[in-house]
Each structure stands twice: as structure tokens, then as C-alpha cells.
Design a protein around this motif. Structure first.
Motif, short mmCIF file in Angstrom:
data_model
loop_
_atom_site.label_atom_id
_atom_site.label_comp_id
_atom_site.label_asym_id
_atom_site.label_seq_id
_atom_site.Cartn_x
_atom_site.Cartn_y
_atom_site.Cartn_z
N UNK A 56 0.87 -1.18 0.00
CA UNK A 56 0.00 0.00 0.00
C UNK A 56 0.91 1.23 0.00
N UNK A 57 0.86 1.99 -1.08
CA UNK A 57 1.70 3.17 -1.21
C UNK A 57 1.15 4.34 -0.42
N UNK A 58 2.03 5.04 0.30
CA UNK A 58 1.62 6.19 1.11
C UNK A 58 2.62 7.34 0.88
N UNK A 59 2.44 8.42 1.63
CA UNK A 59 3.19 9.64 1.34
C UNK A 59 4.60 9.66 1.91
N UNK A 60 4.91 8.82 2.91
CA UNK A 60 6.25 8.83 3.51
C UNK A 60 6.46 7.56 4.33
N UNK A 61 7.70 7.35 4.73
CA UNK A 61 8.01 6.25 5.63
C UNK A 61 7.39 6.45 7.00
N UNK A 62 7.41 7.71 7.47
CA UNK A 62 6.80 8.01 8.76
C UNK A 62 5.32 7.61 8.77
N UNK A 191 12.47 7.76 -4.43
CA UNK A 191 11.64 8.50 -5.38
C UNK A 191 12.32 9.84 -5.69
N UNK A 192 11.64 10.69 -6.45
CA UNK A 192 12.15 12.06 -6.67
C UNK A 192 11.44 12.99 -5.70
N UNK A 193 11.30 12.55 -4.47
CA UNK A 193 10.57 13.31 -3.46
C UNK A 193 10.17 12.32 -2.38
N UNK A 194 9.11 12.64 -1.64
CA UNK A 194 8.70 11.78 -0.52
C UNK A 194 7.71 10.71 -0.96
N UNK A 195 7.87 9.52 -0.40
CA UNK A 195 6.93 8.42 -0.61
C UNK A 195 7.30 7.30 0.35
N UNK A 196 6.35 6.37 0.57
CA UNK A 196 6.60 5.23 1.45
C UNK A 196 5.58 4.15 1.14
N UNK A 197 5.70 3.02 1.83
CA UNK A 197 4.74 1.93 1.60
C UNK A 197 4.69 1.00 2.81
N UNK A 198 3.55 0.30 2.93
CA UNK A 198 3.41 -0.82 3.88
C UNK A 198 3.35 -2.09 3.04
N UNK A 199 3.84 -3.19 3.61
CA UNK A 199 3.73 -4.48 2.93
C UNK A 199 3.10 -5.49 3.85
N UNK A 200 2.19 -6.31 3.30
CA UNK A 200 1.48 -7.27 4.14
C UNK A 200 0.94 -8.42 3.30
N UNK A 201 0.71 -9.55 3.96
CA UNK A 201 0.01 -10.66 3.31
C UNK A 201 -1.46 -10.69 3.71
N UNK A 204 -7.12 -7.86 5.09
CA UNK A 204 -7.83 -6.89 5.92
C UNK A 204 -6.90 -5.74 6.31
N UNK A 205 -5.60 -6.04 6.55
CA UNK A 205 -4.66 -4.95 6.82
C UNK A 205 -4.50 -4.08 5.58
N UNK A 206 -4.40 -4.72 4.43
CA UNK A 206 -4.28 -3.96 3.18
C UNK A 206 -5.47 -3.00 3.03
N UNK A 207 -6.68 -3.50 3.27
CA UNK A 207 -7.86 -2.66 3.08
C UNK A 207 -7.90 -1.52 4.11
N UNK A 208 -7.53 -1.85 5.35
CA UNK A 208 -7.54 -0.79 6.36
C UNK A 208 -6.49 0.28 6.06
N UNK A 209 -5.30 -0.17 5.60
CA UNK A 209 -4.25 0.79 5.26
C UNK A 209 -4.70 1.68 4.11
#
Ligand SMILES: *Cc1c(COP(=O)(O)O)cnc(C)c1O
Length: 371
Positions: A56-62, A191-201, A204-209
Motif C-alpha cells: 500500500x503506497x503512502x506519502x512517507x516512511x513516517x 523517489x524524486x521526493x517523498x513516498x513510502x509503503x506498507x507491505x502485508x500478506x 484486511x490490513x491492506x484494506x484498512x491501510x
């Protein structure tokens, strides 16, 4: 003598300009700018290359860390065991969910001491642990999984510095139900700026994220959670997917090749090279050394046009921002303190030439501290 930097974004641009431009053109022409096909495709390719079912791609590692914690049920007041030696973001994400960080020391290699963690967690019933695969080294994943079982705790790995690293042949992140990473430009996959992601199998975690990154929406204007705005831009996803992700294996191999040369050829009695964890197949995000005379060492390298960094000069519990914030330190932090006082990071990135590496080695080997 040209300067040898810690990271070289100009070389990165010059070598990959055409592919970046193609990605930009594709996004522009698509008429879709946030959370679209590029993000979806990048998530799919990232998950597959890492060995997870979903990303799930998000805006930063934080944000990835905070969302991962929330998906794992971390709440205000929970105590969370973590390391005092990391990017501040690791602890900041714990504080952002209102939880209370509990710090124990690291090992000589700079990574969280899992034996100490186990003692503290089992004694005082701490149900979350956030280890960091620091410097691109993998913490022992068997020990980590065992710690999770023994302490009946959830493990959430911070993989921001260690994408592609393995322990006992197993990818970092896989001792967690959900792990987090960062694509900040200096990271191994940047990236050429800020980005982050979560990884899961977990679906339900994927959908909540996915909900949490987008105001908690389950469908348009339907809000099931109090989420945040941590959406990933199509542009960053396109750059990551078309340029950086396809380069990652070759760039990791180049980092490992340079690290092997440093390990074999750096020879100076004043410069200590910490051994990586025994079962780690490291991706060498950084190359840390320990030096008693840190200032004169950095000055010497600076005179030789070799850039250096410090990771990290102040431990997290000692940061000003932690004053007035609830946290605990259990036991001494002697090993972490040694890093704060003596660590120096020398240049290690995929755009270094063999000539650059020769110069870094020669400059370090002829260092003599001023007495
Ligand atoms: C970079 C980093 C983060 C934070 O990532 P951002 O994308 O900068 O928010 C978290 N943890 C570690 C160990 C990092 O190195």
C-alpha cells in the motif's frame, strides 16, 4: 580532486533522464494525478518483488509506520519496545499513535539487542516491538519471530533502510504481519521526493491501510475510520516503477560490491568497522565506521574531498522533542551511545566509480589522528 558525495542525485538524473521523462509524460497524458493506475501497478510490482501479497503506497516512511501501527491495533497508552538509535521517525510514529516508547540498548553492530528486548518485554508485558533494520543490515529474523512468540507481541519491522536485505535467506519485513518502508530519495529505493509503503500478506490490513491513507474512506465520501491524508502521487509511483524499481537489484549488487572492498581493504588502527549481524545478507544503505577522533577524521576526509555523515549524533531519548513526552529507558544505552559519539558514515552509493572507491579507501587508510 572532484568531491565524492554521500549520495549523488545529479548522476542519478543524468543516467536515467530519458526514463524519468517518459514516466512524467505518461502521467501527464493520463490525466490522473493521485492514487491511480501508476500507484496500483507500482504496489503490485513492489509486493511481488519483495515476496508479499500486497503493498500500500503512502506519502512517507513516517506515515507508513503510523498506519502499520494503527492496523496492528496499537493505541494510546500502549508501551512499545524500540531502539534509541534510528531515524527519529521510528519513534515519532509511535508517539503519533499516542503510545509510549520503551528504549533498550543496541548490540555492537548498532541494531536492537533482541535478548534485552525479550527480558524487558516478558517482564513488563510489552505487546509491541518495532525493530529497525539499520544501515541496510537485517536483524536476525528467526530470533525476531521467536521474540514475538515468547513475548506474545506484535512485531512491526521498520525496513526503511533495508529493502532487499535478507536474514537466513528470508526477506526483511516477513517476521511482521505488516512492515513499513520509505522511498525518501536517499534510501536504496528512492523517489524524486517523498513516498513510502506498507507491505502485508493480510487482505484486511491492506484494506484498512488503504482507508487510513485516504481520510478513512471505504468508498467515495463514506468514512469508516479517522484516517489521514497520506496518498501517493501518480508521478512518484511512476518514477519508482519505471526507473528505480527495475534498477534496484543491480544497484544493491553494486552497493554490496563496494562494501566488500571496504571490508577487505580498509586498514587503519584508528578506524573500527563493526561486523554486520551474522546471518544478515546486507544491502548496505550506509557504511558505518567507529572512530575515536571523529572530528579530526571527518576533517581529514573533508580535505580529501570525501563527504561523511553521522548516523546518528544524538540518541532518540536525548532529543529535545522528547522532553515532556512519556517514554522509558531500560538499562544502559552504552552501545548506542558509542555510535552517537563515534559513528561516521563513509560514501556508499551505486553511482560511485571504482576510482572513487580507491580514493575513499586511500584517504581513510592514511588518516592519523592529531595528538
Ligand atoms: C528514513 C527513515 C524513516 C522515515 O522515512 P520518511 O520517508 O523520511 O518519513 C523511518 N525509519 C528509518 C529507519 C529511516 O531511515
Amino acid at each position: 580532486m572532484p568531491n565524492i558525495p554521500l549520495a549523488d542525485f545529479r548522476a542519478m538524473w543524468q543516467q536515467n533522464r530519458d526514463r524519468y521523462r517518459e514516466a512524467l509524460e505518461r502521467v501527464g497524458e493520463s490525466g490522473w494525478l493521485v492514487l491511480g493506475k501508476e500507484v496500483e501497478t507500482f504496489e503490485h510490482e513492489l509486493a511481488e518483488s519483495w515476496g508479499f501479497r500486497s503493498a500500500v503506497g503512502v506519502a512517507s516512511g513516517l506515515d507508513a509506520l503510523e498506519i502499520a501501527f494503527r492496523c496492528e491495533g496499537m493505541k494510546a497508552g500502549d508501551r512499545v519496545l524500540t531502539t534509541p538509535l534510528s531515524a527519529f521517525a521510528t519513534t515519532l510514529a509511535i508517539l503519533r499513535v499516542g503510545a509510549l516508547p520503551v528504549f533498550v540498548d543496541v548490540e555492537k553492530n548498532g541494531l536492537l539487542d533482541l535478548n534485552r528486548a525479550r527480558d524487558v518485554m516478558t517482564k513488563s508485558q510489552i505487546r509491541f516491538v518495532v525493530p529497525v533494520h539499520l544501515f541496510g543490515h537485517a536483524i536476525d529474523l528467526r530470533d525476531l519471530a521467536e521474540l514475538g512468540v515468547q513475548a506474545q507481541a506484535k512485531v512491526i519491522e521498520d525496513c526503511a533502510q533495508a529493502i532487499g536485505a535478507k536474514s537466513h535467506g528470508r526477506a526483511v519485513g516477513t517476521a511482521s504481519n505488516v512492515c513499513a518502508t520509505s522511498f525518501y530519495p536517499t534510501k536504496n529505493l528512492g523517489a524524486l521526493g517523498d513516498a513510502g509503503a506498507l507491505l502485508t500478506n493480510s487482505d484486511s490490513v491492506r484494506d484498512q491501510a488503504r482507508r487510513l491513507r485516504d481520510y478513512g474512506q471505504s468508498s467515495k465520501y463514506m468514512h469508516d475510520d479517522l484516517g489521514m491524508n497520506s496518498r501517493l502521487d501518480e508521478l512518484q509511483a511512476a518514477f519508482l516503477r519505471s526507473v528505480q524499481l527495475p534498477l534496484l537489484n543491480a544497484q544493491t549488487a553494486r552497493r554490496q560490491e563496494i562494501a566488500r572492498r571496504y571490508l577487505a581493504e580498509l586498514q587503519n588502527p584508528h578506524v573500527v568497522i563493526p561486523s554486520p549481524p551474522p546471518n544478515s545478507d546486507s544491502v548496505w544503505h550506509l557504511f558505518p565506521v567507529l572512530v575515536d577522533h571523529r572530528e579530526s577524521f571527518r576533517e581529514h576526509l573533508n580535505k580529501n574531498n570525501v563527504a561523511t555523515g553521522i548516523h546518528y549524533p544524538r540518541l532518540i531519548p536525548d532529543q529535545n522533542a522528547m522532553r515532556g513526552t512519556a517514554f522509558e529507558v531500560v538499562g544502559s544505552l552504552d552501545n548506542a551511545t558509542q555510535y552517537a559519539n563515534q559513528e561516521v558514515s563513509i560514501p556508499l552509493h551505486p553511482y560511485l566509480t571504482d576510482e572513487d572507491v580507491n580514493r575513499v579507501i586511500a584517504s581513510i587508510n592514511n588518516f592519523k589522528p592529531k595528538s
